[in-house]
Write a protein that holds these residues in place. Sequence first.
Motif, PDB file in Angstrom:
ATOM      1  N   ALA A 136     -45.370 -18.690  -1.748  1.00 21.80           N
ATOM      2  CA  ALA A 136     -44.049 -18.462  -1.700  1.00 21.80           C
ATOM      3  C   ALA A 136     -43.104 -18.944  -2.608  1.00 21.80           C
ATOM      4  CB  ALA A 136     -43.532 -18.811  -0.383  1.00 21.80           C
ATOM      5  N   ARG A 201     -36.867 -18.817   0.996  1.00 20.62           N
ATOM      6  CA  ARG A 201     -38.293 -19.383   1.358  1.00 20.62           C
ATOM      7  C   ARG A 201     -37.999 -20.208   2.353  1.00 20.62           C
ATOM      8  NH1 ARG A 201     -40.800 -23.780  -0.488  1.00 20.62           N
ATOM      9  NH2 ARG A 201     -39.288 -24.174  -1.985  1.00 20.62           N
ATOM     10  N   VAL A 206     -41.251 -15.941   3.162  1.00 24.54           N
ATOM     11  CA  VAL A 206     -40.104 -15.168   2.377  1.00 24.54           C
ATOM     12  C   VAL A 206     -39.376 -14.256   3.147  1.00 24.54           C
ATOM     13  CG1 VAL A 206     -39.335 -14.289   0.206  1.00 24.54           C
ATOM     14  CG2 VAL A 206     -41.207 -16.047   0.042  1.00 24.54           C
TER      15      VAL A 206
END
Length: 239
Positions: A136, A201, A206
């Motif tokens: 992420a 994030r 996300v």
Amino acid sequence: MRTRIRRGVAVALTVSALTFTAACGGSSDKGGDSAAKGKDKDAAAPADKPAATPLTAEQMKAGALTVADLPKGWTASKNPADDSAYKADKPECQPIATLLQNKVAGATIGANEDFAGGNGANQLSHQIMTFPGTGAADFVSPIGAALDKCTGFKVTMEGVPAELKVEKLTAPKAGEESHGVRVSMDLGGAMEFALHVVVARQGTGVSRLVYIPGTPAAAKDLDDLAKRAGEKFVKAAQG
């Protein structure tokens, strides 16, 4: 989210409802006994904190916007899938090009919701995805660096070259890291097609929100929409 830029441009040219769809380094330590002791200490660190676990399908669904979360006038819609991959002609712009792709390497795509507002003139898409490990951060962090260097790039869409302009957007902060991006295309004359993207994030998750305002005046609604999306996503990601 789906980045159906070509489709959106075509519809914009006909002045009808827009459709659209909206990427770790390590360190080494050299030295004598003190370095070895440091390594022993570092080796024990992972046991003190939980491993980065991807979001569950339930968390991703809970983090996505629904019609009930949006202001009056928004309705659910559905855009056809588009798995196009975009390669920017400038390396520093590739994180922005990857941001526009429906599929992202290494990501598990979760909830994906599309909406229409303003009698169909405004389009909104919210997608939640998750990554293993540091995926992420590896996807989101380069976007910030790209926004400091990239002002535009060229890509090929279905064999047709397109030139895109990139601008940093000021958007409500969300999660551990977030960025706002405006990607636009000159359609000639006074016409312009623009995607407003806000990515956030939280942990291994996300959130990617794409807004296409049907009129310049409607662009002001982005902050409110991004705030709603960010808050819901972070709450779900935190469990």
